[in-house]
Write a protein that holds these residues in place. Sequence first.
Motif, PDB file in Angstrom:
ATOM      1  N   ALA A   5      12.331   3.405   9.098  1.00 32.53           N
ATOM      2  CA  ALA A   5      11.944   1.771   8.977  1.00 32.53           C
ATOM      3  C   ALA A   5      11.029   1.601   8.669  1.00 32.53           C
ATOM      4  O   ALA A   5      11.104   0.467   8.227  1.00 32.53           O
ATOM      5  N   MET A   6      10.335   3.082   8.210  1.00 30.81           N
ATOM      6  CA  MET A   6       9.148   2.779   8.021  1.00 30.81           C
ATOM      7  C   MET A   6       9.662   1.830   6.348  1.00 30.81           C
ATOM      8  O   MET A   6       8.360   1.078   5.005  1.00 30.81           O
ATOM      9  N   LEU A   7      10.319   2.769   5.824  1.00 32.79           N
ATOM     10  CA  LEU A   7       9.821   2.756   4.202  1.00 32.79           C
ATOM     11  C   LEU A   7      11.257   1.836   3.363  1.00 32.79           C
ATOM     12  O   LEU A   7      11.104   1.625   2.481  1.00 32.79           O
ATOM     13  N   ILE A   8      12.228   1.470   4.693  1.00 37.90           N
ATOM     14  CA  ILE A   8      12.775   0.288   3.969  1.00 37.90           C
ATOM     15  C   ILE A   8      11.628  -1.461   3.861  1.00 37.90           C
ATOM     16  O   ILE A   8      12.335  -1.701   2.409  1.00 37.90           O
ATOM     17  N   PRO A   9      10.989  -1.801   4.895  1.00 40.12           N
ATOM     18  CA  PRO A   9      10.258  -2.800   3.693  1.00 40.12           C
ATOM     19  C   PRO A   9       9.491  -2.501   2.096  1.00 40.12           C
ATOM     20  O   PRO A   9       9.749  -3.240   1.287  1.00 40.12           O
ATOM     21  N   ALA A  10       9.406  -1.111   2.416  1.00 41.93           N
ATOM     22  CA  ALA A  10       8.551  -1.507   1.023  1.00 41.93           C
ATOM     23  C   ALA A  10       9.876  -0.629  -0.072  1.00 41.93           C
ATOM     24  O   ALA A  10       9.342  -1.345  -0.701  1.00 41.93           O
ATOM     25  N   TRP A  38       1.130  -1.337  -0.135  1.00 39.15           N
ATOM     26  CA  TRP A  38      -0.322  -0.366  -0.046  1.00 39.15           C
ATOM     27  C   TRP A  38       0.673   1.337   0.249  1.00 39.15           C
ATOM     28  O   TRP A  38       0.444   2.341  -0.900  1.00 39.15           O
ATOM     29  N   ILE A  39       1.913   1.734   0.752  1.00 39.81           N
ATOM     30  CA  ILE A  39       2.597   2.460   0.293  1.00 39.81           C
ATOM     31  C   ILE A  39       3.952   2.348  -0.268  1.00 39.81           C
ATOM     32  O   ILE A  39       3.780   3.476  -0.739  1.00 39.81           O
ATOM     33  N   ALA A  40       4.189   1.297  -0.617  1.00 39.00           N
ATOM     34  CA  ALA A  40       5.310   1.396  -1.882  1.00 39.00           C
ATOM     35  C   ALA A  40       4.521   2.248  -3.327  1.00 39.00           C
ATOM     36  O   ALA A  40       4.746   2.866  -3.851  1.00 39.00           O
ATOM     37  N   ILE A  41       3.470   1.170  -3.637  1.00 40.49           N
ATOM     38  CA  ILE A  41       2.383   1.909  -5.029  1.00 40.49           C
ATOM     39  C   ILE A  41       2.311   3.800  -4.751  1.00 40.49           C
ATOM     40  O   ILE A  41       2.378   4.288  -5.704  1.00 40.49           O
ATOM     41  N   ARG A  42       1.611   3.711  -3.686  1.00 38.53           N
ATOM     42  CA  ARG A  42       1.443   5.693  -3.105  1.00 38.53           C
ATOM     43  C   ARG A  42       3.029   6.297  -3.382  1.00 38.53           C
ATOM     44  O   ARG A  42       2.281   6.991  -4.295  1.00 38.53           O
ATOM     45  N   LEU A  43       3.652   5.603  -2.948  1.00 37.17           N
ATOM     46  CA  LEU A  43       5.286   6.670  -3.168  1.00 37.17           C
ATOM     47  C   LEU A  43       5.814   6.293  -4.091  1.00 37.17           C
ATOM     48  O   LEU A  43       6.336   6.965  -4.541  1.00 37.17           O
ATOM     49  N   PHE A  44       6.277   5.425  -4.490  1.00 40.22           N
ATOM     50  CA  PHE A  44       6.699   5.167  -5.634  1.00 40.22           C
ATOM     51  C   PHE A  44       6.243   4.935  -7.125  1.00 40.22           C
ATOM     52  O   PHE A  44       7.538   4.591  -7.725  1.00 40.22           O
ATOM     53  N   ARG A  99      12.889  -5.744 -10.613  1.00 37.31           N
ATOM     54  CA  ARG A  99      14.191  -6.234 -10.875  1.00 37.31           C
ATOM     55  C   ARG A  99      14.948  -5.274 -10.830  1.00 37.31           C
ATOM     56  O   ARG A  99      15.696  -5.040 -11.265  1.00 37.31           O
ATOM     57  N   ILE A 100      14.952  -4.253  -9.772  1.00 42.65           N
ATOM     58  CA  ILE A 100      16.268  -3.465  -9.075  1.00 42.65           C
ATOM     59  C   ILE A 100      16.623  -3.508  -8.320  1.00 42.65           C
ATOM     60  O   ILE A 100      16.325  -3.729  -6.883  1.00 42.65           O
ATOM     61  N   ALA A 101      18.246  -3.318  -8.129  1.00 47.70           N
ATOM     62  CA  ALA A 101      19.387  -4.419  -7.373  1.00 47.70           C
ATOM     63  C   ALA A 101      19.057  -3.088  -5.524  1.00 47.70           C
ATOM     64  O   ALA A 101      18.846  -2.161  -5.974  1.00 47.70           O
ATOM     65  N   ALA A 102      18.514  -3.721  -4.803  1.00 51.33           N
ATOM     66  CA  ALA A 102      18.294  -2.910  -3.654  1.00 51.33           C
ATOM     67  C   ALA A 102      19.192  -2.063  -3.308  1.00 51.33           C
ATOM     68  O   ALA A 102      19.538  -0.922  -2.382  1.00 51.33           O
ATOM     69  N   SER A 103      20.657  -2.647  -3.818  1.00 50.84           N
ATOM     70  CA  SER A 103      22.056  -1.711  -3.186  1.00 50.84           C
ATOM     71  C   SER A 103      21.914  -0.366  -4.558  1.00 50.84           C
ATOM     72  O   SER A 103      23.101   0.233  -3.391  1.00 50.84           O
ATOM     73  N   LYS A 104      21.052  -0.602  -4.830  1.00 54.15           N
ATOM     74  CA  LYS A 104      20.503   0.700  -6.289  1.00 54.15           C
ATOM     75  C   LYS A 104      20.080   2.099  -5.151  1.00 54.15           C
ATOM     76  O   LYS A 104      19.813   2.795  -4.947  1.00 54.15           O
ATOM     77  N   THR A 153      12.294  -2.792  -0.292  1.00 51.20           N
ATOM     78  CA  THR A 153      12.854  -3.828  -0.852  1.00 51.20           C
ATOM     79  C   THR A 153      11.635  -4.815  -1.264  1.00 51.20           C
ATOM     80  O   THR A 153      12.478  -5.187  -2.288  1.00 51.20           O
ATOM     81  N   ASP A 154      10.556  -4.277  -1.397  1.00 54.14           N
ATOM     82  CA  ASP A 154       9.956  -4.674  -1.767  1.00 54.14           C
ATOM     83  C   ASP A 154       9.177  -4.017  -3.517  1.00 54.14           C
ATOM     84  O   ASP A 154       9.537  -5.140  -4.641  1.00 54.14           O
ATOM     85  N   LEU A 155       9.384  -2.710  -3.270  1.00 53.09           N
ATOM     86  CA  LEU A 155      10.312  -2.299  -4.993  1.00 53.09           C
ATOM     87  C   LEU A 155      11.253  -2.812  -5.593  1.00 53.09           C
ATOM     88  O   LEU A 155      11.245  -2.992  -6.916  1.00 53.09           O
ATOM     89  N   SER A 156      12.679  -3.284  -5.083  1.00 54.19           N
ATOM     90  CA  SER A 156      13.668  -3.305  -5.600  1.00 54.19           C
ATOM     91  C   SER A 156      13.314  -4.627  -6.298  1.00 54.19           C
ATOM     92  O   SER A 156      13.707  -5.817  -7.422  1.00 54.19           O
ATOM     93  N   ARG A 157      12.328  -5.935  -5.557  1.00 55.87           N
ATOM     94  CA  ARG A 157      12.504  -6.944  -6.002  1.00 55.87           C
ATOM     95  C   ARG A 157      11.013  -7.137  -7.458  1.00 55.87           C
ATOM     96  O   ARG A 157      11.489  -7.748  -7.722  1.00 55.87           O
TER      97      ARG A 157
END
Length: 610
Positions: A134-139, A97-103, A148-153, A141-145
């Motif tokens: 802390a709130m955005l790290i899981p979002a 829910w967070i990731a789609i609305r922000l990113f 298909r964009i490396a989390a290290s980026k 991570t989900d965006l990365s997965r």
Amino acid sequence: MNGLTSLSLLAASPVLEFLGISPAIFVLVLVAFVFLALSFTTIAPDLVLIASVVILLATGVLEPSKALAGLSNEGMVTVAILFVVGAGIRETGGVDWIAIRLFGRPKTVFSAVTRLMLPTMGLSAFLNNTPLVAMLIPAVTDLSRTQRIAASKLMIPLSYAAILGGTCTLIGTSTNLVVQGLLIDAKGIESKLGLFDIAWVGVPAAIIGGIYVIFAACYLLPDRSAAISTQDDPKEYTVEMQVAPDSPLAGKSIEDAGLRHLPGLYLAEIDREGSSIVAVSPQEVLREGDRLLFVGVVESVVELQRIRGLVPATDDVFKLKAPRPQRCLIEAVVSNTCPFVGKTIRESRFRNHYNAVVVAVARNGERLHQKIGDIVLTAGDVLLVEAHPSFAEQQRGSRDFFLVSKIDQSSPPRHELALFTVALLVAMVLLVSFDVVSMLVGGLVVAATMLITRCLSIEGARRSVDWEVLLAIAAAFALGQALEVTGADKMIADHATSLAGDSPWMSLVMIYLVTLLVTELITNNAAAALMFPFAMATADKLGVSYLPFVIAVMMAASAGFATPIGYQTNLMVYGPGGYKFSDYLKVGLPLDFLIAGVTCVIAPLVFPFK
């Protein structure tokens, strides 16, 4: 630290006394070795930092109470609690829910980092950095997965964006409030800075720094992607999902629903009211009741199960005894003695016999196009079943299966609680940002609420804590203690500021650089508290305004980019991004100097020396 204290420390350390080494010099050398080990070896950061604490204890530089104080430090405990809060949001699907609305769904590294940084900087200007990250790290991570964009980026840009945004207002970071408090104590309430006074420097720094980070993410940050593809895993599962009634996916195209972006997953067919749609177009609009046949690797099948509005196409999933949130996915390899070999899954009455439901099947790299219920089982088939975790224990010694193994973090999310957990998180961030409660208290209350309302299981909470990060933070606190008790921090500050002479501008540059150095070695708030008296004394000595020096301390104590221990959010993204210490140096050191240049040029123009 006066000479008498230093002598008493030396006397208290037989090893240093025998070697004739000053404790302050010894600690500075040790810190240098720690930096070298972190930069040029592959030893885990927590091991390097813990080894340095052992050396400080063995040589008597630190007493056990000070060396171990980091384990009970409020900041470290707060990070541990925030891991649990983040897990609660992830387990209910609130992350989506967070990731789609922000990113949104960016397709390139450039667009992903841009979409990530802009809202993060904006939010960080008014909210506390630590809970925001802390709130955005899981979002992220989900965006990365999913994209298909490396989390290290993405992870370092997340931390840097929060830091840069925090420099734009007085309440953007606790460091600014610490300096504000010190200024009022020194000069009285009339010296109080306004909410946006620092914005004259902070906003240009955030804009310039943000542009640098976007390009640095594309060209300087490593690509340590753990990309999933059907070539990486010979087990290519066939899984059938259905668009649920009242699903938020109904009326969306395949592309907009995000069903084209799961790595290693292929939508082979749509069954709509008995007719099949093959070679599915990305613009095909989904309808309620559509049955979707996917082929892909196990990681993507797990992600498919977490998408809100998609459910397994078999009604048997909803007839199992255990509630869905208590179940998980388990791989089971069919043996040649299984009584259901040669029968279809529907004929075998698998659910009745095992209290488990087959949701996907893999067969030796062969692509299966039948519906799950119509697949005829053969020896060697790998079944992905949804069941209570006890299924794995019960069937591990069974002759029906060669191998049974549980898939980690595969429990279906409780989507009905997603908005509840997001609301809890937003409430926590707001209450902490406006000093209604401390970060620790706010995090504890939210974590406890999530556990009580079953947003997260006790087992999931335990599993969510990253002990490597916590031990590294605790050990970093011990190093900071050693720098303080030996007077090494003041030694650096005294020598550096004396080099500036009578030039206000050079003195400003030196105050900034020394504050930055101390920030990278200890913590931001400690650096601000240490360097504030030096800044005020330097301004008094030169007979100039103290305001540019105060702004320099605020900016330098907040803008620590070159080490993971320089700022708490840098440490928080260290593990999720899969970083090495050298990654921070490579990207953060130029940014350190870039922000230093912006601050030292603009601060005297906005707040003149005279």
